[in-house]
Motif scaffolding. Sequence first.
Motif, PDB file in Angstrom:
ATOM      1  N   VAL A   1       0.817  -1.215   0.000  1.00  0.00           N
ATOM      2  CA  VAL A   1       0.000   0.000   0.000  1.00  0.00           C
ATOM      3  C   VAL A   1       0.849   1.263   0.000  1.00  0.00           C
ATOM      4  CG1 VAL A   1      -1.908  -1.167   1.140  1.00  0.00           C
ATOM      5  CG2 VAL A   1      -0.205   0.034   2.540  1.00  0.00           C
ATOM      6  N   GLY A   2       2.160   1.107  -0.113  1.00  0.00           N
ATOM      7  CA  GLY A   2       3.047   2.254  -0.262  1.00  0.00           C
ATOM      8  C   GLY A   2       3.446   2.964   1.014  1.00  0.00           C
ATOM      9  N   LEU A   3       3.299   2.309   2.156  1.00  0.00           N
ATOM     10  CA  LEU A   3       3.643   2.979   3.416  1.00  0.00           C
ATOM     11  C   LEU A   3       5.134   3.284   3.533  1.00  0.00           C
ATOM     12  CD1 LEU A   3       1.421   1.170   6.078  1.00  0.00           C
ATOM     13  CD2 LEU A   3       1.144   3.452   5.112  1.00  0.00           C
ATOM     14  N   GLU A   4       5.966   2.473   2.901  1.00  0.00           N
ATOM     15  CA  GLU A   4       7.404   2.701   3.038  1.00  0.00           C
ATOM     16  C   GLU A   4       7.855   3.979   2.345  1.00  0.00           C
ATOM     17  OE1 GLU A   4       9.057  -0.844   1.441  1.00  0.00           O
ATOM     18  OE2 GLU A   4       8.959  -0.171  -0.639  1.00  0.00           O
ATOM     19  N   GLU A   5       6.978   4.578   1.551  1.00  0.00           N
ATOM     20  CA  GLU A   5       7.311   5.833   0.891  1.00  0.00           C
ATOM     21  C   GLU A   5       6.877   7.054   1.698  1.00  0.00           C
ATOM     22  OE1 GLU A   5       9.207   5.895  -1.729  1.00  0.00           O
ATOM     23  OE2 GLU A   5       9.213   3.694  -1.668  1.00  0.00           O
ATOM     24  N   GLU A   6       6.111   6.822   2.769  1.00  0.00           N
ATOM     25  CA  GLU A   6       5.704   7.945   3.605  1.00  0.00           C
ATOM     26  C   GLU A   6       6.908   8.470   4.387  1.00  0.00           C
ATOM     27  OE1 GLU A   6       2.393   7.090   6.092  1.00  0.00           O
ATOM     28  OE2 GLU A   6       1.016   6.730   4.413  1.00  0.00           O
TER      29      GLU A   6
ATOM     30  N   GLY B   1       7.362   9.773   7.380  1.00  0.00           N
ATOM     31  CA  GLY B   1       7.553   9.288   8.745  1.00  0.00           C
ATOM     32  C   GLY B   1       8.078   7.868   8.787  1.00  0.00           C
ATOM     33  N   VAL B   2       7.528   6.995   7.931  1.00  0.00           N
ATOM     34  CA  VAL B   2       7.973   5.603   7.891  1.00  0.00           C
ATOM     35  C   VAL B   2       9.409   5.524   7.376  1.00  0.00           C
ATOM     36  CG1 VAL B   2       7.558   3.328   6.864  1.00  0.00           C
ATOM     37  CG2 VAL B   2       5.630   4.752   7.603  1.00  0.00           C
ATOM     38  N   ARG B   3       9.717   6.297   6.354  1.00  0.00           N
ATOM     39  CA  ARG B   3      11.087   6.306   5.807  1.00  0.00           C
ATOM     40  C   ARG B   3      12.082   6.752   6.870  1.00  0.00           C
ATOM     41  NH1 ARG B   3      10.958   9.618   0.309  1.00  0.00           N
ATOM     42  NH2 ARG B   3      13.183   9.127   0.420  1.00  0.00           N
ATOM     43  N   ALA B   4      11.692   7.735   7.677  1.00  0.00           N
ATOM     44  CA  ALA B   4      12.584   8.208   8.734  1.00  0.00           C
ATOM     45  C   ALA B   4      12.832   7.117   9.767  1.00  0.00           C
ATOM     46  CB  ALA B   4      11.994   9.447   9.408  1.00  0.00           C
ATOM     47  N   ARG B   5      11.780   6.390  10.136  1.00  0.00           N
ATOM     48  CA  ARG B   5      11.942   5.318  11.125  1.00  0.00           C
ATOM     49  C   ARG B   5      12.775   4.167  10.575  1.00  0.00           C
ATOM     50  NH1 ARG B   5       5.756   4.594  12.355  1.00  0.00           N
ATOM     51  NH2 ARG B   5       6.423   2.722  13.502  1.00  0.00           N
ATOM     52  N   LEU B   6      12.552   3.823   9.308  1.00  0.00           N
ATOM     53  CA  LEU B   6      13.359   2.773   8.682  1.00  0.00           C
ATOM     54  C   LEU B   6      14.826   3.173   8.640  1.00  0.00           C
ATOM     55  CD1 LEU B   6      11.074   1.782   5.674  1.00  0.00           C
ATOM     56  CD2 LEU B   6      11.606   0.387   7.666  1.00  0.00           C
ATOM     57  N   ALA B   7      15.090   4.428   8.290  1.00  0.00           N
ATOM     58  CA  ALA B   7      16.469   4.908   8.241  1.00  0.00           C
ATOM     59  C   ALA B   7      17.093   4.867   9.617  1.00  0.00           C
ATOM     60  CB  ALA B   7      16.513   6.335   7.677  1.00  0.00           C
ATOM     61  N   ALA B   8      16.310   5.214  10.656  1.00  0.00           N
ATOM     62  CA  ALA B   8      16.829   5.219  12.020  1.00  0.00           C
ATOM     63  C   ALA B   8      17.199   3.809  12.469  1.00  0.00           C
ATOM     64  CB  ALA B   8      15.798   5.825  12.976  1.00  0.00           C
TER      65      ALA B   8
END
Length: 308
Positions: A92-97, A99-106
């Motif tokens: 559903v494209g959440l990894e492009e949001e 906030g989600v991208r920031a958490r994944l990067a962290a």
Amino acid sequence: MWQPGGQHALKKQECALLVRSAVAVVCAVLGVGALSGCGDAKVVAEVGRGKVRQGEVELWRQEWSAGKRPTPEEALEGVVERELLAEEARRVGLEEEEGVRARLAAVRREVLARALVEKRMEEATGEGALRKRYEARKEALGRKQVHVRHILVRVPPEGDAQGRARAQSRINELYARLRGGEAFEKVAKEGSEDRVSGEKGGELGVVQEGQVDGGFFREAQGLKRGEVSKPFQTPYGLHLVQAVEEAQVVVPSFEEVRGKLAAEARREGEGRLVEELRESIGVKKYPERLRAVAAGGRKSEADAGEGK
């Protein structure tokens, strides 16, 4: 859904589950699953485009306490459930949001940083290095301790002048009895307001520096064997202290402080490593952009407040 011990056990693992879920998404973003094929013996499940590997299952198992640790099959089911959620999030494209991208990067940044620190610190936290550190710091690691008895008279709060005067008079009376030759144990049993130690003749046992109030320890450590202090006050009340034995410095064994030494070595080593990396890796910071973001956030909050 596999939940050892029901919802209570699951809640205790909430933070660990969130981290594992994020790590699973990171692995997918990095293309870990794409590198694995159905013929790879380390792949133990395929969930949509994602692959679950043996290491992920073992990591899941190790997060649980020994008494509640799942079997490999149960752990696999747990990881598959999280991967199902991650797969849907990707769909559903959440990894492009943002906030989600920031958490994944962290999460990715922290995993890599920890891996590097652990690898670089292997030598510094090895048996030989820690024993050298112990020998070099043995004297500094020593702590004073003293075996004492005490008598306590509690002091009323500020403002109760009469009550405070009565407390001072009470401790002076008890001190006079001791000066008159009465046994400390007898006076403590009859007069101490610390009933637990009072019933044992004021016995507190061995107290170490840092374990009790600083003022209390300073009075106690200066006493000779059998000597009784003059009345003194701490935040807990008025005291009389007797040294059962004179103060002595006790050096902990290597095993007792091994964890502390290892933590110090890691902290110092990580600090040096960061400074070295600052010299070899370019760093540019744009603090003015942070201020712009903060200002935008405050404006949004103000606008939301006006709309209420």
